[in-house]
Design an enzyme around this catalytic site. Structure first.
Site, PDB file in Angstrom:
ATOM      1  N   MET A 149     -95.646  -4.308 -27.538  1.00  0.00           N
ATOM      2  CA  MET A 149     -94.870  -5.522 -27.278  1.00  0.00           C
ATOM      3  C   MET A 149     -93.655  -5.572 -28.181  1.00  0.00           C
ATOM      4  O   MET A 149     -93.759  -5.428 -29.391  1.00  0.00           O
ATOM      5  CB  MET A 149     -95.774  -6.745 -27.500  1.00  0.00           C
ATOM      6  CG  MET A 149     -95.071  -8.069 -27.356  1.00  0.00           C
ATOM      7  SD  MET A 149     -94.471  -8.309 -25.668  1.00  0.00           S
ATOM      8  CE  MET A 149     -92.999  -9.260 -25.981  1.00  0.00           C
TER       9      MET A 149
ATOM     10  N   GLU B  11     -90.171   0.299 -26.592  1.00  0.00           N
ATOM     11  CA  GLU B  11     -90.120  -1.012 -27.255  1.00  0.00           C
ATOM     12  C   GLU B  11     -88.818  -1.173 -28.034  1.00  0.00           C
ATOM     13  O   GLU B  11     -88.255  -2.261 -28.112  1.00  0.00           O
ATOM     14  CB  GLU B  11     -91.332  -1.207 -28.171  1.00  0.00           C
ATOM     15  CG  GLU B  11     -92.697  -1.103 -27.469  1.00  0.00           C
ATOM     16  CD  GLU B  11     -92.819  -1.928 -26.203  1.00  0.00           C
ATOM     17  OE1 GLU B  11     -92.123  -2.954 -26.073  1.00  0.00           O
ATOM     18  OE2 GLU B  11     -93.614  -1.533 -25.323  1.00  0.00           O
TER      19      GLU B  11
ATOM     20  N   HIS C 207     -85.949  -2.174 -25.929  1.00  0.00           N
ATOM     21  CA  HIS C 207     -85.974  -3.623 -25.677  1.00  0.00           C
ATOM     22  C   HIS C 207     -85.300  -4.427 -26.782  1.00  0.00           C
ATOM     23  O   HIS C 207     -84.952  -5.581 -26.566  1.00  0.00           O
ATOM     24  CB  HIS C 207     -87.415  -4.126 -25.634  1.00  0.00           C
ATOM     25  CG  HIS C 207     -88.122  -3.976 -24.331  1.00  0.00           C
ATOM     26  ND1 HIS C 207     -87.580  -4.332 -23.127  1.00  0.00           N
ATOM     27  CD2 HIS C 207     -89.384  -3.564 -24.053  1.00  0.00           C
ATOM     28  CE1 HIS C 207     -88.485  -4.132 -22.167  1.00  0.00           C
ATOM     29  NE2 HIS C 207     -89.577  -3.657 -22.699  1.00  0.00           N
TER      30      HIS C 207
HETATM   31  N1  BES Z   1     -93.044  -6.353 -22.686  1.00  0.00           N
HETATM   32  C1  BES Z   1     -94.050  -5.400 -22.430  1.00  0.00           C
HETATM   33  C2  BES Z   1     -95.433  -5.855 -22.793  1.00  0.00           C
HETATM   34  C3  BES Z   1     -95.981  -6.978 -21.950  1.00  0.00           C
HETATM   35  C4  BES Z   1     -96.154  -6.820 -20.625  1.00  0.00           C
HETATM   36  C5  BES Z   1     -96.355  -8.165 -22.500  1.00  0.00           C
HETATM   37  C6  BES Z   1     -96.677  -7.843 -19.858  1.00  0.00           C
HETATM   38  C7  BES Z   1     -96.875  -9.189 -21.756  1.00  0.00           C
HETATM   39  C8  BES Z   1     -97.038  -9.024 -20.419  1.00  0.00           C
HETATM   40  C9  BES Z   1     -93.782  -4.100 -23.205  1.00  0.00           C
HETATM   41  O1  BES Z   1     -92.463  -3.815 -23.454  1.00  0.00           O
HETATM   42  C10 BES Z   1     -94.296  -2.996 -22.339  1.00  0.00           C
HETATM   43  O2  BES Z   1     -93.665  -2.682 -21.376  1.00  0.00           O
HETATM   44  N2  BES Z   1     -95.444  -2.437 -22.688  1.00  0.00           N
HETATM   45  C11 BES Z   1     -96.088  -1.416 -21.900  1.00  0.00           C
HETATM   46  C12 BES Z   1     -96.093  -0.127 -22.626  1.00  0.00           C
HETATM   47  C13 BES Z   1     -94.822   0.573 -22.351  1.00  0.00           C
HETATM   48  C14 BES Z   1     -94.506   1.622 -23.314  1.00  0.00           C
HETATM   49  C15 BES Z   1     -94.774   1.138 -20.954  1.00  0.00           C
HETATM   50  C16 BES Z   1     -97.494  -1.837 -21.646  1.00  0.00           C
HETATM   51  O3  BES Z   1     -97.950  -2.722 -22.338  1.00  0.00           O
HETATM   52  O4  BES Z   1     -98.114  -1.273 -20.760  1.00  0.00           O
HETATM   53 ZN    ZN Z   2     -91.409  -3.088 -21.848  1.00  0.00          ZN
END
Ligand code: BES
Ligand code: ZN
Length: 857
Positions: free
Chosen positions: A268, A303, A306
């Site tokens: 996150m 991350e 982002h």
């Molecule tokens: N912002 C997301 C995490 C997230 C997703 C939080 C949905 C709450 C709800 C984060 O940037 C993300 O995309 N995480 C991915 C891993 C990423 C490296 C593909 C995940 O959590 O699967």
């Molecule tokens: Zn993401």
């Protein structure tokens, strides 16, 4: 009197879905939190300065008790409830206002809001507190306008039942501690969902970027210090890369990466304090498979992408979530490919994200990348990794291929300059990229973003003329809605235009074109556009006759497209079977992995323990024999990355084939490492452990592995153990596994889906796993229901089921749940997915098995 007013306002809010930001626009927060781990209680005060746009305003809260609300120091009437997730306040005025809200809230074990993570050191149980606010859980931590557009600055002050040796970290550095209260520096203007902090006993490693940003990796002390090194190096170099690529400095003094033992998502992007699953941050530098290293690197790079795209510039509302996630998903590959060009980051994209997007996006009923959304449960359901991540990233890869890196960078710089510390919509990105490139990027991209699905382009020679045409591609039944796309064609023939905007196109005399180019006709060279190609027989035979002149991505693409065409019933699966041999001895891991993806898809036609199964095993044996001989079981000094990645793929094929030498070799590896199983070479460790359980298993071995699982803090070793344990064929042991599902001291809720999938995909465990999820659905919902992964339990089932009986059972169980917010689309699509598979197997099973038998002769 005012209570009724508030009710009317609440109804209006529900009906029109007014965003709270329209009623009150916060500028600055003073948040004070007192967190007590022993009593699991949070008490606090949220002081919000802002501009009231209406006399009746609303501030988000969830699961809280609100004891007092003051406006400019005076008590004001209010109500609150969990249904609107709001505190509804009658201000009696508009304009600049300071709200002071006193509240208490529970510290819950839901991995949302402020929550404890559990771990053990030397048998001693410990916890570490962390946060997870995206998408709508900041409102569980402190009252706030919890919408991405409501950007404000934040002063955080946190007290907790602190003891010696504990550390607290947050988005910004700590400025002072007074009377046990930790005060953090004022943040930049940001959205509430990006606030984060963590406290407990930690270890850390720090470094500094060229531009002076402090970078750190934090973890519990249950890990070896060396596990922090890999991520630290990648984080530092990723930030340096982005500062250069975006031509925009990282705006905070530090960038912390924190591994939390309990974590619902993968990672996150909280601004300045990124949180991760331990599995996606910590790496044993002495024994980690290369694909996992690459995965950790791309997660960190995702991350950190982002921090600009998402944090500095944020989507205005959740409908433009793709703007965050699609972009970060592309940049993780751009960044890692730039800082480690030999790692083949784009290979992972081509063999992971691309087929995932093509498969899911071919099912009618799929969402488009851009989706309207209001309800919080629906917002979480938007995070469909195949669409918002994989397809969205593919859209952007397509744009990048179209406009080139220079225009992309210039456009991004302008975009950040225009929207920094603010919000943007998809159209803002297209106009920035359009200005930089001179192309009408918006017009092209909207055809991909706003429409679900994608086209199959058919290429045919008719009456001597080469013609191409587009049509929506479906796997399973689909309503042809006449959708068309603006398709970047990227042909190797000069006569083909950049874009196909119409339904079809006549390219002229085929023989003349073929002669002028000297090569087989091809479309989508590089596989960067989101479509598949169906060549007619003339064109396909030409390509196949020259297959060895194709680069590895083109070979992967050919296999991927043929598989999809077969799934979509545009060609027969049996026709694909004999082609596999042509690709069996490739040196390239993308080709080998695409080959075994197709082969794996043949397995659904084969009934377990049947004569047909013997044939497909023989085919696997034949396909893998040379590669197994070439690569062997032991990593060689001369291995390149392709060798390293191909080895487990071909050995796994040999083990599936039950090749006697392979089974014996794996057993021997196990025996040699018996006293230190974690020390087995990480790339083949999962195969060796599973081979042992399947072919030499006993209750004693099972108990040893389960105990090792409980003790280990190495997430990758644990994943291997779980895969091995769930492959047992012993009914009594399977029953033990099912019991472990609900024992959080053994299987953490964050890891449960992998266990469930393992048992379900094991033909000897399928019934038990299916019974479990149906019987204990309520428990599952209570335990992981708020989690983004929840719907994927259903997806997992839809990938396994292959019989009419299972389809009927699936419908009987899930159809009554179809109106549950957040589940509707998944259930509808998954019924279709299973139905399609059942029909395909019924129609083609005999022919496929005959073709396999023919191929092994
Ligand atoms: N912002 C997301 C995490 C997230 C997703 C939080 C949905 C709450 C709800 C984060 O940037 C993300 O995309 N995480 C991915 C891993 C990423 C490296 C593909 C995940 O959590 O699967
Ligand atoms: Zn993401």
């Amino acid at each position: 009197m005012y209570n009724e007013d508030i009710l009317i306002i609440q109804e209006a809010i529900m009906a029109k879905s007014t965003h709270f930001y329209e009623l009150f626009q916060p500028k600055h927060y003073n948040v004070y939190l007192d967190i007590n781990r022993a009593t699991k209680q949070i008490a606090g005060t949220s002081t919000i300065t802002g501009d009231a746009k209406a006399t009746n305003i609303a501030i988000h809260q969830k699961y809280m008790t609100i004891s007092a609300v003051k406006a400019d120091g005076q008590a004001v009437p209010f109500t609150f409830d969990d249904q609107t997730e709001g505190i509804h306040i009658d201000l009696g005025k508009t304009g600049d206002t300071t709200l002071t809200i006193d509240f208490t809230a529970p510290l819950t074990d839901s991995m949302m809001g402020i929550y404890p993570s559990y771990y053990e050191i030397n048998g001693e149980k410990k916890q570490i507190i962390g946060t997870q606010f995206e998408t709508t859980a900041a409102r569980q931590a402190f009252p706030c306008v919890d919408e991405p557009e409501a950007k404000a600055t934040f002063d955080l002050a946190i007290k907790f039942d602190e003891h010696e040796g504990e550390t607290i970290i947050s988005n910004m550095p700590e400025v002072k501690t007074e009377n046990g209260v930790h005060y953090f520096d004022t943040t930049v203007r940001m959205s509430s969902y990006l606030i984060a902090f963590a406290f407990g006993e930690m270890q850390s490693k720090l470094t500094t970027t060229k531009s002076g940003v402090q970078v750190g990796v934090f973890a519990t002390k249950a890990h070896q210090a060396k596990e922090l090194d890999f991520a630290l190096d990648i984080a530092k170099r990723s930030i340096e890369f982005y500062e250069d690529f975006y031509q925009t400095p990282y705006p905070l003094p530090h960038s912390w990466q924190m591994a939390l033992p309990d974590f619902s998502a993968g990672a996150m992007e909280n601004w300045g304090l990124v949180t991760y699953r331990e599995a996606y941050l910590l790496i044993d530098p002495d024994n980690t498979a290369f694909d996992l290293k690459l995965r950790v690197a791309t997660v960190v790079a995702h991350e950190l992408a982002h921090q600009w795209f998402g944090d500095l510039v944020t989507m205005k509302w959740w409908d433009d979530l793709w703007l965050n996630e699609s972009f970060a998903n592309m940049m993780e590959y751009v960044a890692i490919d730039a800082i480690e060009p030999t790692w083949g980051a784009w290979d992972a994209f081509q063999s992971g994200d691309v087929p995932m997007a093509l498969q899911r996006d071919a099912t009618d009923g799929v969402q488009s990348v851009h989706v309207q959304v209001e309800d919080p449960a629906e917002i979480d359901a938007l995070f469909d990794s195949a669409i918002v991540y994989a397809k969205g990233a593919r859209m952007l890869v397509m744009v990048r291929a179209l406009i080139g890196d220079d225009a992309l960078r210039a456009g991004l710089k302008a975009y950040f300059t225009a929207h920094k510390y603010g919000n943007a919509k998809g159209a803002d990105l297209w106009s920035a990229l359009g200005d930089a490139s001179g192309l009408d990027v918006g017009a092209i991209m909207n055809s991909w973003l706003e429409q679900p699905g994608y086209p199959v382009v058919t290429a045919k020679v008719v009456d001597g003329k080469l013609t191409i045409a587009q049509q929506q591609f479906f796997v399973g039944e689909g309503q042809d809605a006449g959708r068309q796309w603006q398709i970047p064609l990227n042909s190797n023939y000069d006569a083909v235009p950049t874009l196909l905007k119409d339904q079809s196109l006549d390219l002229g005399d085929y023989q003349a074109l073929r002669q002028a180019s000297g090569e087989p006709f091809r479309l989508n060279v590089g596989n960067n556009s989101h479509f598949i190609v169906q060549y007619d027989d003339t064109l396909l035979q030409d390509i196949l006759a020259n297959v060895n002149t194709l680069d590895e991505i083109s070979q992967l693409q050919l296999l991927q497209d043929l598989r999809l065409l077969a799934e979509g019933r545009r060609i027969f699966y049996a026709a694909v079977v004999p082609l596999l041999k042509q690709f069996a001895d490739s040196k390239y891991t993308v080709v080998t992995s695409a080959l075994y993806t197709v082969a794996g898809n043949l397995r659904k036609f084969v009934t377990p323990d049947s004569a047909d199964e013997k044939q497909i095993k023989a085919y696997y044996d034949q396909l893998s024999a040379k590669q197994v001989a070439r690569l062997g079981w032991t990593p060689r000094a001369t291995d390149d990355i392709d060798d390293e990645l191909s080895r487990p793929t071909v050995l796994s094929a040999a083990l599936f084939a039950h090749n006697a030498d392979a089974v014996a070799a794996a057993h021997e590896q196990f025996t040699t490492h018996q006293d230190n199983l974690a020390g087995l070479p990480a790339a083949t460790r999962p195969l060796i452990l599973a081979n042992e359980v399947k072919n030499f298993g006993s209750a004693a071995l099972f108990d040893t592995l389960l105990a090792a699982y409980r003790q280990s803090t190495d997430a990758s070793y644990k994943a291997d153990l779980s895969a091995a344990l769930t492959s047992t064929t012993d009914a009594a042991l399977i029953a033990k596994l099912i019991v472990a599902f609900e024992d959080a001291d053994t299987v953490k809720p964050q890891d449960l889906r992998a266990w469930f999938r393992g048992v379900l995909a094991n033909s000897k465990g399928e019934q038990a796993a299916w019974d479990w999820i149906r019987n204990d659905w309520q428990w599952l919902e209570d335990t992981v229901g708020g989690d983004m992964e929840f719907t994927t339990y259903i997806t997992v089932i839809s990938r396994v089921f292959r019989t009419a009986d299972r389809l009927a059972e699936f419908k009987a169980f899930f159809e009554p749940k179809i109106n549950t917010p957040g589940l509707t689309r998944e259930i509808t699509m998954d019924i279709k997915v299973i139905e399609t598979r059942v029909n395909l197997i019924k129609d083609e099973q005999a022919a496929v098995n005959a073709a396999i038998a023919e191929s092994v002769k």
